[in-house]
Design a protein around this motif. Structure first.
Motif, mmCIF file in Angstrom:
data_model
loop_
_atom_site.group_PDB
_atom_site.id
_atom_site.type_symbol
_atom_site.label_atom_id
_atom_site.label_comp_id
_atom_site.label_asym_id
_atom_site.label_seq_id
_atom_site.Cartn_x
_atom_site.Cartn_y
_atom_site.Cartn_z
ATOM 1 N N ARG A 1 -12.251 8.512 23.767
ATOM 2 C CA ARG A 1 -11.844 7.188 23.276
ATOM 3 C C ARG A 1 -10.386 6.896 23.632
ATOM 4 N NH1 ARG A 1 -13.053 7.026 17.232
ATOM 5 N NH2 ARG A 1 -12.634 9.238 17.363
ATOM 6 N N LEU A 2 -9.528 7.904 23.493
ATOM 7 C CA LEU A 2 -8.120 7.708 23.866
ATOM 8 C C LEU A 2 -7.989 7.399 25.356
ATOM 9 C CD1 LEU A 2 -6.529 10.602 21.785
ATOM 10 C CD2 LEU A 2 -6.074 8.155 21.473
ATOM 11 N N ALA A 3 -8.723 8.134 26.181
ATOM 12 C CA ALA A 3 -8.657 7.901 27.629
ATOM 13 C C ALA A 3 -9.176 6.512 27.981
ATOM 14 C CB ALA A 3 -9.445 8.978 28.367
ATOM 15 N N LEU A 4 -10.265 6.092 27.348
ATOM 16 C CA LEU A 4 -10.778 4.747 27.617
ATOM 17 C C LEU A 4 -9.758 3.678 27.230
ATOM 18 C CD1 LEU A 4 -14.497 5.184 26.529
ATOM 19 C CD2 LEU A 4 -13.698 4.468 28.799
ATOM 20 N N CYS A 5 -9.091 3.869 26.103
ATOM 21 C CA CYS A 5 -8.044 2.919 25.715
ATOM 22 C C CYS A 5 -6.955 2.856 26.775
ATOM 23 C CB CYS A 5 -7.448 3.302 24.365
ATOM 24 S SG CYS A 5 -8.513 2.900 22.963
ATOM 25 N N ARG A 6 -6.523 4.008 27.233
ATOM 26 C CA ARG A 6 -5.468 4.059 28.249
ATOM 27 C C ARG A 6 -5.933 3.352 29.528
ATOM 28 N NH1 ARG A 6 -1.049 5.099 26.869
ATOM 29 N NH2 ARG A 6 -0.690 7.314 26.845
ATOM 30 N N LEU A 7 -7.159 3.604 29.952
ATOM 31 C CA LEU A 7 -7.676 3.014 31.189
ATOM 32 C C LEU A 7 -7.867 1.501 31.087
ATOM 33 C CD1 LEU A 7 -10.396 5.677 32.053
ATOM 34 C CD2 LEU A 7 -8.244 5.306 33.297
ATOM 35 N N LEU A 8 -8.230 1.026 29.892
ATOM 36 C CA LEU A 8 -8.578 -0.384 29.716
ATOM 37 C C LEU A 8 -7.462 -1.226 29.117
ATOM 38 C CD1 LEU A 8 -12.208 0.199 28.386
ATOM 39 C CD2 LEU A 8 -11.514 -0.416 30.726
ATOM 40 N N GLY A 9 -6.298 -0.610 28.881
ATOM 41 C CA GLY A 9 -5.161 -1.359 28.353
ATOM 42 C C GLY A 9 -5.256 -1.667 26.870
ATOM 43 N N PRO B 1 -4.294 -0.676 23.078
ATOM 44 C CA PRO B 1 -3.281 0.169 22.428
ATOM 45 C C PRO B 1 -3.923 1.409 21.799
ATOM 46 C CG PRO B 1 -2.968 -2.127 21.817
ATOM 47 C CD PRO B 1 -4.276 -2.049 22.555
ATOM 48 N N LEU B 2 -3.295 2.563 21.997
ATOM 49 C CA LEU B 2 -3.841 3.804 21.455
ATOM 50 C C LEU B 2 -3.968 3.754 19.938
ATOM 51 C CD1 LEU B 2 -2.160 6.611 23.599
ATOM 52 C CD2 LEU B 2 -4.343 5.438 23.962
ATOM 53 N N ALA B 3 -3.096 3.006 19.282
ATOM 54 C CA ALA B 3 -3.164 2.877 17.824
ATOM 55 C C ALA B 3 -4.495 2.297 17.369
ATOM 56 C CB ALA B 3 -2.025 2.001 17.317
ATOM 57 N N ASP B 4 -5.192 1.601 18.267
ATOM 58 C CA ASP B 4 -6.445 0.923 17.924
ATOM 59 C C ASP B 4 -7.696 1.698 18.317
ATOM 60 O OD1 ASP B 4 -4.982 -1.180 16.927
ATOM 61 O OD2 ASP B 4 -5.156 -2.395 18.742
ATOM 62 N N TYR B 5 -7.538 2.941 18.803
ATOM 63 C CA TYR B 5 -8.712 3.627 19.351
ATOM 64 C C TYR B 5 -9.819 3.815 18.318
ATOM 65 C CZ TYR B 5 -8.007 8.435 17.511
ATOM 66 O OH TYR B 5 -7.896 9.541 16.717
ATOM 67 N N ARG B 6 -9.484 4.064 17.068
ATOM 68 C CA ARG B 6 -10.513 4.294 16.045
ATOM 69 C C ARG B 6 -11.186 2.985 15.621
ATOM 70 N NH1 ARG B 6 -9.216 6.013 11.322
ATOM 71 N NH2 ARG B 6 -11.105 7.227 11.021
ATOM 72 N N ARG B 7 -10.447 1.894 15.706
ATOM 73 C CA ARG B 7 -10.990 0.589 15.305
ATOM 74 C C ARG B 7 -11.798 -0.048 16.432
ATOM 75 N NH1 ARG B 7 -9.506 -4.555 15.911
ATOM 76 N NH2 ARG B 7 -7.529 -4.026 16.906
ATOM 77 N N ARG B 8 -11.261 -0.015 17.641
ATOM 78 C CA ARG B 8 -11.906 -0.682 18.774
ATOM 79 C C ARG B 8 -13.060 0.126 19.366
ATOM 80 N NH1 ARG B 8 -8.098 -4.247 21.307
ATOM 81 N NH2 ARG B 8 -9.744 -4.765 22.767
#
Length: 195
Positions: free
Chosen positions: A148-156, A158-165
């Protein structure tokens, strides 16, 4: 052009109990073994050019059948391992200091569990590994949080939102990401394979 299929390893006994399983080397349970079989069946059809896995046993056991089904040799890379959860490792969230949990839930990227790995560093190591893969179709077998963290990084995102998004990636599911001149594109997310 490179297509990377991101798969979460099969289920473990710790998953069922709701325990944080980061760097602890926990094997698959019976359902996890069935999910690994479903991934192998998928790989026989999808025919990835390469299969790369986290070195943790739950990921290797999930990936090994898929590699065999695709007719390729399994490769492991330590950069694909799960995030270290520090004091939460092997514990339920309910067992932790409520203030630590409150901070983590408010911003899991800025307030990781004490003693754990910085989520930004984890996302960076994982995406650095992905950047070295390809061209072609590659299956990567890894873990819920780091995926999930890597997907956030790849898709722009914010890492703070990984659990919500991206609330979770299911055991044995596959997410497809395409890489082209303009960067990463999410083609499918958290697709169940059965098992």
């Amino acid at each position: 052009m490179t297509t990377i299929y991101l798969a979460r390893h099969g289920r473990t006994a710790w998953s069922v109990q709701g325990l944080y399983t980061g760097v602890s080397d926990i094997g698959l349970d019976d359902e996890g073994a069935r999910q690994a079989g479903a991934l192998a069946s998928w790989a026989a059809r999808a025919e990835p050019d390469e299969v790369v896995s986290s070195p943790l046993v739950r990921a290797v056991r999930t990936a090994s059948g898929a590699a065999a089904a695709a007719g390729v040799e399994l490769r492991t890379d330590p950069r694909l391992r799960e995030l270290d959860f520090g004091i939460a490792e092997g514990r339920r969230r309910s067992e932790l200091d409520p203030e630590v949990v409150r901070d983590f839930e408010a911003d899991p990227a800025a307030c990781p569990f004490p003693g754990g790995e910085d989520p930004a560093a984890g996302a960076d190591r994982f995406t650095a590994c992905l950047a070295e893969l390809g061209p072609g179709r590659i299956l990567v077998v890894a873990h819920n949080t780091i995926l999930r963290l890597a997907l956030c990084r790849l898709l722009g995102i914010p890492l703070a939102d990984y659990r919500r998004r991206l609330p979770r990636i299911d055991h044995g599911s596959v997410t497809e990401v395409g890489f082209g001149p303009e960067g990463a594109a999410l083609r499918s997310f958290n697709v169940p394979l059965g098992g």
